[in-house]
Design an enzyme around this catalytic site. Sequence first.
Site, PDB file in Angstrom:
ATOM      1  N   ASP A  79       0.820  -1.360  -0.122  1.00 14.19           N
ATOM      2  CA  ASP A  79      -0.039  -0.001   0.014  1.00 14.19           C
ATOM      3  C   ASP A  79       0.923   1.236   0.026  1.00 14.19           C
ATOM      4  O   ASP A  79       1.890   1.393   0.565  1.00 14.19           O
ATOM      5  CB  ASP A  79      -0.865  -0.048   1.291  1.00 14.19           C
ATOM      6  CG  ASP A  79      -2.168   1.009   1.284  1.00 14.19           C
ATOM      7  OD1 ASP A  79      -2.498   1.471  -0.037  1.00 14.19           O
ATOM      8  OD2 ASP A  79      -2.618   1.263   2.137  1.00 14.19           O
ATOM      9  N   ASN A 102     -11.225  -2.759  -4.885  1.00 16.62           N
ATOM     10  CA  ASN A 102     -10.354  -1.627  -5.631  1.00 16.62           C
ATOM     11  C   ASN A 102     -10.977  -1.276  -7.120  1.00 16.62           C
ATOM     12  O   ASN A 102     -11.043  -0.265  -7.754  1.00 16.62           O
ATOM     13  CB  ASN A 102      -9.132  -2.145  -6.088  1.00 16.62           C
ATOM     14  CG  ASN A 102      -8.254  -1.892  -4.810  1.00 16.62           C
ATOM     15  OD1 ASN A 102      -7.087  -3.083  -4.658  1.00 16.62           O
ATOM     16  ND2 ASN A 102      -8.079  -1.168  -3.915  1.00 16.62           N
TER      17      ASN A 102
END
Length: 259
Positions: free
Chosen positions: A33, A81
């Site tokens: 991330d 996502n």
Amino acid sequence: MGTKAPPPINRGELSTDPTKDRLVPRHVAVVMDGNGRWAQARGKARIQGHRRGVETARQLTSLCGRAGIEYLTLFAFSSENWKRPPEEVGFLTRLLITSLENEISRLQENQIRLNVIGDFRPFGQKVEELIVRAHEQTFSNTAMTLTIALNYGGRWDLTEAVRKLVRACEERDITADDIDEATLSQALSTRNLPDPDLFIRTGGEIRLSNFLLWQLAYTELFFTDCLWPDFDEEQFEHALDAYRSRQRRFGQTGDQVTA
Ligand code: IPE
Ligand code: IPE
Ligand code: MG
């Protein structure tokens, strides 16, 4: 994918006793991330961060190979996502295609088996074909297993597993009483992988974001503020040092573990 069991890795079997202290984790699982913030901090578009992120993934794969880590699992795209702007999803899909096209020869050279978990069909036929081909080409490699989680969600994994087991009951292959932790583990997309020993999340958030919910039950967790494109060898060493400093008790007392 993954119905046929792959050949065993040359450094051990899935049944290795997890309570035995290991200096090196067998399986490292990573939430990569911070790509977007890395790019934005440099006045660049978020996609530039994703591009750099692929390089970091390649470097980490090679570091893991050298460290003797047998399984590396990378969270590349979550089932959530898809909520991102379509342009970013489109870019990530194209990046996935070029990565699959470019990296296979490197995986072959380094004897790395590529495995994919998650429902990758929504990425389209091209991605599907490349994954199937990469899987076939690298299937017999035995140095390390690199698993990429694509359109993966821990809840999706568990839901699919339940569906599979209920179907097996309906078809009278098993009864409800046959279902135990081992059967459920075997119904998950990670059936050929041992549970992760070390979980790493870069980017500063302290959450799982629907990654391997079942499989992380006894994993050592390591969170760092380092943004994924900056996660280099030194950062990885910090994570390995943290892992080595932990005592894994699995419910036992410290004295029992050291006895
Ligand atoms: C992780 O980086 C990559 C994916 C989720 C595809 P992010 O894109 O989430 O980066 P941040 O968290 O916005 O910085
Ligand atoms: C987790 O990162 C998913 C991947 C790294 C692929 P996100 O950036 O999507 O997580 P949240 O939305 O901040 O929880
Ligand atoms: Mg993020």
